[in-house]
Design a protein around this motif. Structure first.
Motif, PDB file in Angstrom:
ATOM      1  N   CYS A 261      39.574  -1.517 -63.115  1.00 32.39           N
ATOM      2  CA  CYS A 261      39.792  -2.952 -63.178  1.00 32.39           C
ATOM      3  C   CYS A 261      40.649  -3.343 -64.164  1.00 32.39           C
ATOM      4  O   CYS A 261      40.177  -2.946 -65.440  1.00 32.39           O
ATOM      5  N   LEU A 262      41.887  -4.008 -64.200  1.00 31.16           N
ATOM      6  CA  LEU A 262      42.630  -4.218 -65.282  1.00 31.16           C
ATOM      7  C   LEU A 262      42.113  -4.874 -66.357  1.00 31.16           C
ATOM      8  O   LEU A 262      42.078  -4.514 -67.634  1.00 31.16           O
ATOM      9  N   PRO A 263      41.258  -6.142 -66.207  1.00 27.17           N
ATOM     10  CA  PRO A 263      40.820  -6.621 -67.491  1.00 27.17           C
ATOM     11  C   PRO A 263      39.829  -5.974 -68.275  1.00 27.17           C
ATOM     12  O   PRO A 263      39.541  -6.165 -69.463  1.00 27.17           O
ATOM     13  N   PHE A 264      39.339  -4.913 -67.842  1.00 23.94           N
ATOM     14  CA  PHE A 264      38.242  -4.047 -68.503  1.00 23.94           C
ATOM     15  C   PHE A 264      39.147  -3.171 -69.407  1.00 23.94           C
ATOM     16  O   PHE A 264      38.784  -2.524 -70.246  1.00 23.94           O
ATOM     17  N   SER A 265      40.512  -3.008 -69.407  1.00 27.13           N
ATOM     18  CA  SER A 265      41.520  -2.100 -70.304  1.00 27.13           C
ATOM     19  C   SER A 265      42.242  -2.730 -70.873  1.00 27.13           C
ATOM     20  O   SER A 265      43.322  -2.566 -71.656  1.00 27.13           O
TER      21      SER A 265
ATOM     22  N   GLU B 236      45.085  -9.028 -68.616  1.00 31.32           N
ATOM     23  CA  GLU B 236      44.427 -10.160 -67.788  1.00 31.32           C
ATOM     24  C   GLU B 236      44.657  -9.802 -66.380  1.00 31.32           C
ATOM     25  O   GLU B 236      45.792  -9.562 -65.964  1.00 31.32           O
ATOM     26  N   CYS B 237      43.816 -10.451 -65.596  1.00 31.09           N
ATOM     27  CA  CYS B 237      44.142 -10.341 -63.953  1.00 31.09           C
ATOM     28  C   CYS B 237      43.234 -11.541 -63.392  1.00 31.09           C
ATOM     29  O   CYS B 237      43.708 -12.589 -63.323  1.00 31.09           O
ATOM     30  N   GLY B 238      42.177 -10.992 -62.837  1.00 28.00           N
ATOM     31  CA  GLY B 238      41.444 -12.125 -62.267  1.00 28.00           C
ATOM     32  C   GLY B 238      41.884 -12.642 -60.822  1.00 28.00           C
ATOM     33  O   GLY B 238      41.227 -13.585 -60.293  1.00 28.00           O
ATOM     34  N   ALA B 239      42.751 -11.672 -60.292  1.00 27.52           N
ATOM     35  CA  ALA B 239      43.223 -12.268 -58.791  1.00 27.52           C
ATOM     36  C   ALA B 239      42.210 -12.200 -57.957  1.00 27.52           C
ATOM     37  O   ALA B 239      42.371 -13.005 -56.912  1.00 27.52           O
ATOM     38  N   CYS B 240      41.219 -11.573 -58.120  1.00 24.67           N
ATOM     39  CA  CYS B 240      40.104 -11.343 -57.055  1.00 24.67           C
ATOM     40  C   CYS B 240      39.222 -12.646 -56.726  1.00 24.67           C
ATOM     41  O   CYS B 240      38.431 -13.039 -55.962  1.00 24.67           O
TER      42      CYS B 240
ATOM     43  N   ALA C 199      29.569  -4.727 -52.191  1.00 26.92           N
ATOM     44  CA  ALA C 199      30.938  -4.641 -52.867  1.00 26.92           C
ATOM     45  C   ALA C 199      30.569  -4.120 -54.403  1.00 26.92           C
ATOM     46  O   ALA C 199      29.503  -4.536 -55.078  1.00 26.92           O
ATOM     47  N   THR C 200      31.342  -3.206 -54.884  1.00 28.39           N
ATOM     48  CA  THR C 200      31.067  -2.812 -56.062  1.00 28.39           C
ATOM     49  C   THR C 200      32.536  -2.619 -56.771  1.00 28.39           C
ATOM     50  O   THR C 200      33.317  -2.369 -56.390  1.00 28.39           O
ATOM     51  N   LEU C 201      32.150  -3.155 -58.151  1.00 29.59           N
ATOM     52  CA  LEU C 201      33.531  -3.079 -59.004  1.00 29.59           C
ATOM     53  C   LEU C 201      33.638  -1.934 -59.794  1.00 29.59           C
ATOM     54  O   LEU C 201      32.539  -1.800 -60.623  1.00 29.59           O
ATOM     55  N   ASN C 202      34.704  -1.180 -60.108  1.00 31.58           N
ATOM     56  CA  ASN C 202      35.160  -0.045 -60.549  1.00 31.58           C
ATOM     57  C   ASN C 202      35.558  -0.483 -62.168  1.00 31.58           C
ATOM     58  O   ASN C 202      36.832  -0.767 -62.185  1.00 31.58           O
TER      59      ASN C 202
ATOM     60  N   ALA D 212      29.395 -15.730 -56.546  1.00 31.37           N
ATOM     61  CA  ALA D 212      29.140 -14.362 -56.258  1.00 31.37           C
ATOM     62  C   ALA D 212      30.091 -13.533 -56.952  1.00 31.37           C
ATOM     63  O   ALA D 212      29.813 -12.090 -57.300  1.00 31.37           O
ATOM     64  N   LEU D 213      31.177 -14.087 -57.300  1.00 32.02           N
ATOM     65  CA  LEU D 213      32.312 -13.384 -58.235  1.00 32.02           C
ATOM     66  C   LEU D 213      32.688 -14.170 -59.316  1.00 32.02           C
ATOM     67  O   LEU D 213      33.315 -15.260 -59.065  1.00 32.02           O
ATOM     68  N   ILE D 214      32.154 -13.725 -60.701  1.00 30.61           N
ATOM     69  CA  ILE D 214      32.471 -14.751 -61.562  1.00 30.61           C
ATOM     70  C   ILE D 214      33.394 -14.027 -62.563  1.00 30.61           C
ATOM     71  O   ILE D 214      33.456 -12.729 -62.744  1.00 30.61           O
ATOM     72  N   LEU D 215      33.982 -14.704 -63.555  1.00 33.61           N
ATOM     73  CA  LEU D 215      34.550 -14.195 -64.914  1.00 33.61           C
ATOM     74  C   LEU D 215      33.776 -14.539 -65.944  1.00 33.61           C
ATOM     75  O   LEU D 215      33.193 -15.465 -66.228  1.00 33.61           O
ATOM     76  N   ASN D 216      33.806 -13.468 -66.859  1.00 36.57           N
ATOM     77  CA  ASN D 216      32.803 -13.452 -68.128  1.00 36.57           C
ATOM     78  C   ASN D 216      33.362 -12.823 -68.959  1.00 36.57           C
ATOM     79  O   ASN D 216      33.762 -11.493 -69.167  1.00 36.57           O
ATOM     80  N   SER D 217      34.222 -13.727 -70.088  1.00 40.92           N
ATOM     81  CA  SER D 217      35.194 -13.206 -71.031  1.00 40.92           C
ATOM     82  C   SER D 217      36.294 -12.399 -70.618  1.00 40.92           C
ATOM     83  O   SER D 217      36.919 -11.647 -70.704  1.00 40.92           O
ATOM     84  N   GLU D 218      36.613 -13.220 -69.322  1.00 40.81           N
ATOM     85  CA  GLU D 218      38.050 -12.919 -68.752  1.00 40.81           C
ATOM     86  C   GLU D 218      37.988 -11.598 -67.935  1.00 40.81           C
ATOM     87  O   GLU D 218      38.766 -10.713 -67.320  1.00 40.81           O
TER      88      GLU D 218
END
Length: 199
Positions: free
Chosen positions: A142-146, A149-153, A135-138, A162-168
């Protein structure tokens, strides 16, 4: 070395070369699809799989499908995971593996299984999760990078850590991620921010 030994050694080398070439060709082709959990090595899988569809029927989330003839006669009707549209739920009882009677899907043997020293179920060593895909995140999509907020995943990831939030912002930890695709399925974007590819 006598004549008989010479031919025996030569035949072994030729056989090994042919097997290696077939194995390399099969592995290259296998990059186009993702096998169900606990699939044995691709060459052995193709020899063992009877195309019975039992694993397809056993999947409660309809993630397993049969490969089409367009991929070649050697793989037609063999099972694969549809991780682009659905995630593998990593079912606790692994119904797809339990349904496979040919051994194409098989739990790895633990040392305890081989030694047959265990006396009851509670003593069994837990089986490691299968590595299904990558799995690769673009970060570009990805909304939180622009900003928003999201974090739905994150809540849908079945593997702790395996999938964490760091600074949202979500981050995939490759060493823990098994590539189940649950994060991709949860992504709210039409053009998913998470890609799933064969290992």
């Amino acid at each position: 070395m006598d004549r008989r030994d010479f031919f025996r050694v030569g035949l072994k080398k030729v056989t090994k070369t042919v097997v290696n070439e077939v194995d390399a060709r099969v592995k290259k082709k296998a990059k186009r699809y993702i096998r169900p959990p606990y699939a044995i090595s691709e060459v052995e899988f193709l020899l063992a799989c009877t195309r019975c569809d039992d694993c397809v029927s056993a999947c409660p989330h309809n993630v397993i499908f049969k490969l089409s003839a367009s991929l070649g006669a050697d793989v037609v009707a063999t099972p694969a995971l549809d991780l682009l549209n659905r995630g593998c739920h990593l079912c606790e009882d692994w119904p797809c593996v339990s349904a496979c009677t040919s051994g194409a899907l098989a739990f790895p043997k633990s040392e305890a299984d081989e030694n047959e020293t265990l006396e009851n179920e509670k003593d069994k060593i837990s089986i490691p999760l299968p590595k299904l895909a990558k799995a690769t995140l673009n970060e570009q999509t990805c909304l939180p990078f622009s900003g928003p907020e999201c974090g739905a995943c994150v809540p849908d990831c079945p593997v702790p850590g395996a999938l964490i939030l760091n600074s949202e912002k979500p981050y995939i930890i490759p060493d823990l991620c098994v590539g189940c695709g649950m994060c991709r399925e949860a992504c709210i974007l039409g053009d998913k921010a998470i890609s799933i590819t064969s290992i």
